[in-house]
Design a protein around this motif. Structure first.
Motif, PDB file in Angstrom:
ATOM      1  N   ARG A 173       0.832  -1.198   0.000  1.00  0.00           N
ATOM      2  CA  ARG A 173       0.000   0.000   0.000  1.00  0.00           C
ATOM      3  C   ARG A 173       0.865   1.245   0.000  1.00  0.00           C
ATOM      4  O   ARG A 173       1.919   1.278   0.644  1.00  0.00           O
ATOM      5  CB  ARG A 173      -0.886   0.046   1.248  1.00  0.00           C
ATOM      6  CG  ARG A 173      -1.907  -1.051   1.373  1.00  0.00           C
ATOM      7  CD  ARG A 173      -2.843  -0.792   2.548  1.00  0.00           C
ATOM      8  NE  ARG A 173      -3.642   0.421   2.339  1.00  0.00           N
ATOM      9  CZ  ARG A 173      -4.501   0.909   3.236  1.00  0.00           C
ATOM     10  NH1 ARG A 173      -4.655   0.301   4.401  1.00  0.00           N
ATOM     11  NH2 ARG A 173      -5.205   2.009   2.975  1.00  0.00           N
ATOM     12  N   LEU A 174       0.432   2.245  -0.726  1.00  0.00           N
ATOM     13  CA  LEU A 174       1.098   3.537  -0.672  1.00  0.00           C
ATOM     14  C   LEU A 174       0.096   4.624  -1.024  1.00  0.00           C
ATOM     15  O   LEU A 174      -0.920   4.369  -1.694  1.00  0.00           O
ATOM     16  CB  LEU A 174       2.298   3.606  -1.620  1.00  0.00           C
ATOM     17  CG  LEU A 174       2.034   3.582  -3.130  1.00  0.00           C
ATOM     18  CD1 LEU A 174       3.143   4.325  -3.860  1.00  0.00           C
ATOM     19  CD2 LEU A 174       1.984   2.139  -3.632  1.00  0.00           C
ATOM     20  N   THR A 175       0.367   5.801  -0.542  1.00  0.00           N
ATOM     21  CA  THR A 175      -0.428   6.978  -0.881  1.00  0.00           C
ATOM     22  C   THR A 175       0.500   7.991  -1.527  1.00  0.00           C
ATOM     23  O   THR A 175       1.504   8.404  -0.923  1.00  0.00           O
ATOM     24  CB  THR A 175      -1.093   7.587   0.365  1.00  0.00           C
ATOM     25  OG1 THR A 175      -1.948   6.619   0.973  1.00  0.00           O
ATOM     26  CG2 THR A 175      -1.926   8.805  -0.018  1.00  0.00           C
ATOM     27  N   LEU A 176       0.198   8.356  -2.760  1.00  0.00           N
ATOM     28  CA  LEU A 176       1.032   9.312  -3.468  1.00  0.00           C
ATOM     29  C   LEU A 176       0.854  10.706  -2.884  1.00  0.00           C
ATOM     30  O   LEU A 176      -0.103  10.982  -2.164  1.00  0.00           O
ATOM     31  CB  LEU A 176       0.678   9.318  -4.958  1.00  0.00           C
ATOM     32  CG  LEU A 176       0.733   7.962  -5.676  1.00  0.00           C
ATOM     33  CD1 LEU A 176       0.477   8.149  -7.169  1.00  0.00           C
ATOM     34  CD2 LEU A 176       2.058   7.264  -5.446  1.00  0.00           C
ATOM     35  N   ASP A 177       1.790  11.587  -3.206  1.00  0.00           N
ATOM     36  CA  ASP A 177       1.730  12.949  -2.673  1.00  0.00           C
ATOM     37  C   ASP A 177       0.444  13.672  -3.058  1.00  0.00           C
ATOM     38  O   ASP A 177      -0.019  14.555  -2.329  1.00  0.00           O
ATOM     39  CB  ASP A 177       2.937  13.763  -3.162  1.00  0.00           C
ATOM     40  CG  ASP A 177       4.245  13.299  -2.539  1.00  0.00           C
ATOM     41  OD1 ASP A 177       4.185  12.596  -1.499  1.00  0.00           O
ATOM     42  OD2 ASP A 177       5.314  13.615  -3.089  1.00  0.00           O
ATOM     43  N   ASN A 178      -0.152  13.288  -4.192  1.00  0.00           N
ATOM     44  CA  ASN A 178      -1.394  13.939  -4.615  1.00  0.00           C
ATOM     45  C   ASN A 178      -2.635  13.324  -3.978  1.00  0.00           C
ATOM     46  O   ASN A 178      -3.759  13.744  -4.263  1.00  0.00           O
ATOM     47  CB  ASN A 178      -1.531  13.926  -6.136  1.00  0.00           C
ATOM     48  CG  ASN A 178      -1.459  12.520  -6.734  1.00  0.00           C
ATOM     49  OD1 ASN A 178      -1.647  11.525  -6.034  1.00  0.00           O
ATOM     50  ND2 ASN A 178      -1.182  12.445  -8.025  1.00  0.00           N
TER      51      ASN A 178
ATOM     52  N   LEU B 177      -3.624   9.991  -4.116  1.00  0.00           N
ATOM     53  CA  LEU B 177      -4.092   8.730  -4.685  1.00  0.00           C
ATOM     54  C   LEU B 177      -3.629   7.564  -3.815  1.00  0.00           C
ATOM     55  O   LEU B 177      -2.440   7.419  -3.520  1.00  0.00           O
ATOM     56  CB  LEU B 177      -3.561   8.546  -6.106  1.00  0.00           C
ATOM     57  CG  LEU B 177      -3.951   7.231  -6.799  1.00  0.00           C
ATOM     58  CD1 LEU B 177      -5.449   7.207  -7.084  1.00  0.00           C
ATOM     59  CD2 LEU B 177      -3.160   7.031  -8.082  1.00  0.00           C
ATOM     60  N   ARG B 178      -4.577   6.705  -3.416  1.00  0.00           N
ATOM     61  CA  ARG B 178      -4.247   5.502  -2.664  1.00  0.00           C
ATOM     62  C   ARG B 178      -4.050   4.345  -3.633  1.00  0.00           C
ATOM     63  O   ARG B 178      -4.864   4.144  -4.534  1.00  0.00           O
ATOM     64  CB  ARG B 178      -5.352   5.193  -1.664  1.00  0.00           C
ATOM     65  CG  ARG B 178      -5.409   6.157  -0.492  1.00  0.00           C
ATOM     66  CD  ARG B 178      -6.612   5.917   0.393  1.00  0.00           C
ATOM     67  NE  ARG B 178      -7.846   6.331  -0.254  1.00  0.00           N
ATOM     68  CZ  ARG B 178      -9.064   6.092   0.236  1.00  0.00           C
ATOM     69  NH1 ARG B 178      -9.189   5.404   1.368  1.00  0.00           N
ATOM     70  NH2 ARG B 178     -10.133   6.513  -0.392  1.00  0.00           N
ATOM     71  N   VAL B 179      -2.984   3.594  -3.441  1.00  0.00           N
ATOM     72  CA  VAL B 179      -2.603   2.501  -4.331  1.00  0.00           C
ATOM     73  C   VAL B 179      -2.468   1.219  -3.516  1.00  0.00           C
ATOM     74  O   VAL B 179      -1.899   1.224  -2.422  1.00  0.00           O
ATOM     75  CB  VAL B 179      -1.270   2.808  -5.047  1.00  0.00           C
ATOM     76  CG1 VAL B 179      -0.847   1.636  -5.930  1.00  0.00           C
ATOM     77  CG2 VAL B 179      -1.376   4.092  -5.870  1.00  0.00           C
TER      78      VAL B 179
ATOM     79  N   LEU C 187      -6.535   3.084  -6.599  1.00  0.00           N
ATOM     80  CA  LEU C 187      -6.027   2.279  -7.712  1.00  0.00           C
ATOM     81  C   LEU C 187      -5.492   0.967  -7.172  1.00  0.00           C
ATOM     82  O   LEU C 187      -4.641   0.947  -6.278  1.00  0.00           O
ATOM     83  CB  LEU C 187      -4.911   3.038  -8.431  1.00  0.00           C
ATOM     84  CG  LEU C 187      -4.116   2.264  -9.486  1.00  0.00           C
ATOM     85  CD1 LEU C 187      -4.998   1.901 -10.676  1.00  0.00           C
ATOM     86  CD2 LEU C 187      -2.913   3.093  -9.949  1.00  0.00           C
ATOM     87  N   SER C 188      -5.999  -0.145  -7.713  1.00  0.00           N
ATOM     88  CA  SER C 188      -5.489  -1.463  -7.335  1.00  0.00           C
ATOM     89  C   SER C 188      -4.911  -2.166  -8.544  1.00  0.00           C
ATOM     90  O   SER C 188      -5.465  -2.088  -9.649  1.00  0.00           O
ATOM     91  CB  SER C 188      -6.601  -2.331  -6.732  1.00  0.00           C
ATOM     92  OG  SER C 188      -6.999  -1.840  -5.476  1.00  0.00           O
TER      93      SER C 188
END
Length: 424
Positions: free
Chosen positions: A9-14, A16-18, A195-196
């Motif tokens: 799991r990661l959350t981009l600076d903008n 968006l959760r991935v 986004l997965s």
């Protein structure tokens, strides 16, 4: 399956959760993007916009011509589609593993640059497409408006669930191009999406690719969430329609607790025990024993905005009374609440629901959708793997209590379709 496999799991600076999950069984990868916007997010006079975007998102963006998204994916043997509901809109494709970057680029390009394709011509064209879809699926189909009528009765004017995702054709015709651009700018932002990626990928590499393609999209705060609004009904609400349908039919709607609660889990087990499949209690009573109905089913529509739905549907046999079918429905619920056979019915329901869950998690597409959905709605992708254990924890008494509290209540909705001269 009760334990979540390793998830990245990661959350981009903008914002968006991935979520990424490796699955090496086949050389393919599923990409699934949920936006936390559905018909619940629409305002009065502007219904149907969430569903409209399900169509507009394939009409081209800055770097992808109209229709090319479909062409590029299918030319590689991939599949793709999109759906809209009360609570969310999702877009998904499954491609050969080597085409992951293409799928990510396509999704990122329309998230970042769709306004380039939001032209008056495309808007007019897709409004016509939606109008045809409504005619084909609802207006020109027997009983096609049943759910629309039920939610209109169960949820008062102004409630976020008062209208269906397809919306009002009058509202869509009145929507301007400026309205469309504003809706996209408000809801189609990275911080309002999940986004997965699931499949034959190295998790770290896939996460890096997601960051590469989506990381430069400008961020914005997610829109304010609509308030969770409970639906309180203290008396029956009826709608009687005379239409050229094949046979009289009755639809009953009930308000259940919102998704993500133990109360909805209990209600789901109870409704499944009562009304799903040929072995269900309502089918046995109304179809096989009393022979009042040609079919009888009972299902749950889980929602997160303060309430969920249970919908019963029965198609009458010639000469049968819809009032008798409704009375038989209520009698069977009352019997379930005290019957010694309820334990067997609950066990059967749990087995059916477990089979559903295992089937969903047996495909790359299903896993990706579950990860996106549980992250989007609950910020907990691991919930995708705990459904069986959560439903398994429902006791017979829990199921009985759910029937008594949410189904054997004076507040419910009934939509009855009659043919000319049919008995009520």
């Amino acid at each position: 399956m009760s334990e979540s496999p390793p998830l990245t799991r990661l959350t981009l600076d903008n914002g968006l959760r991935v979520v990424v999950a490796e699955n090496r069984r086949v050389p393919a990868v599923a990409v699934n993007l949920w936006y936390f916007v559905g018909s619940r997010n629409e305002t009065a006079g502007r219904t149907g916009l969430a569903h409209l975007f399900e169509h507009l998102m394939f009409q081209g963006s800055k770097n992808v011509p109209n229709g090319e998204h479909f062409t590029l994916i299918t030319s590689l043997g991939g599949t793709l589609n999109a759906t809209t509901s009360f609570d969310r809109t999702n877009y998904f494709e499954t491609v050969p593993a080597h085409a992951l970057e293409l799928a990510l680029w396509l999704e990122a390009d329309r998230m970042a640059t769709l306004p380039h394709g939001l032209t008056q011509e495309n808007l007019d064209n897709q409004r016509d497409v939606v109008a045809n879809e409504r005619r084909e699926r609802m207006d020109n189909v027997p009983y096609g408006t049943a759910l629309e009528n039920l939610v209109g009765l169960l949820f008062d004017e102004g409630h976020p669930y008062h209208h269906m995702p397809i919306g009002s054709m009058a509202d869509l015709r009145a929507a301007s191009l400026s309205d469309i651009h504003d809706f996209f700018g408000k809801h189609y932002t990275p911080a309002n999406a999940v986004l997965s990626v699931v499949g034959d990928v190295d998790a770290a590499t896939a996460a890096d690719l997601c960051a590469r393609y989506f990381g430069d999209i400008p961020g914005a705060p997610p829109p304010a969430r609509p308030a969770h609004v409970a639906a309180m009904i203290d008396a029956p609400r009826h709608l009687d329609l005379v239409e050229p349908v094949p046979a009289p039919a009755i639809y009953l709607g009930f308000v259940l607790p919102e998704d993500g609660t133990a109360e909805l889990d209990a209600a789901t087990v109870a409704v499944t025990a009562l009304g799903r499949g040929l072995g269900a209690r309502l089918h046995r009573r109304l179809v096989r024993t009393e022979r009042q109905a040609q079919s009888a089913s009972f299902n749950v529509i889980p929602l997160v905005g303060g309430a969920s739905l249970a919908v019963f549907a029965a198609l009458a046999v010639p000469g049968a009374s819809l009032a008798d079918i409704e009375a038989g429905f209520r009698a069977e619920l009352e019997l379930f609440a005290k019957s010694a056979e309820a334990a067997h019915d609950v066990a059967r329901a749990k087995a059916l629901l477990e089979r559903d869950r295992l089937a969903e998690l047996s495909t790359l597409e299903g896993v990706a959708d579950e990860l996106s959905g549980n992250t989007c709605l609950f910020d907990a992708p691991e919930r995708a793997y705990t459904t069986v254990s959560r439903l398994g924890a429902v006791t017979v008494q829990d199921a009985r209590n759910a029937v008594a509290k949410y189904l054997l209540t004076p507040g419910y909705a009934a939509v009855r379709y009659q043919t000319e001269g049919a008995s009520r």
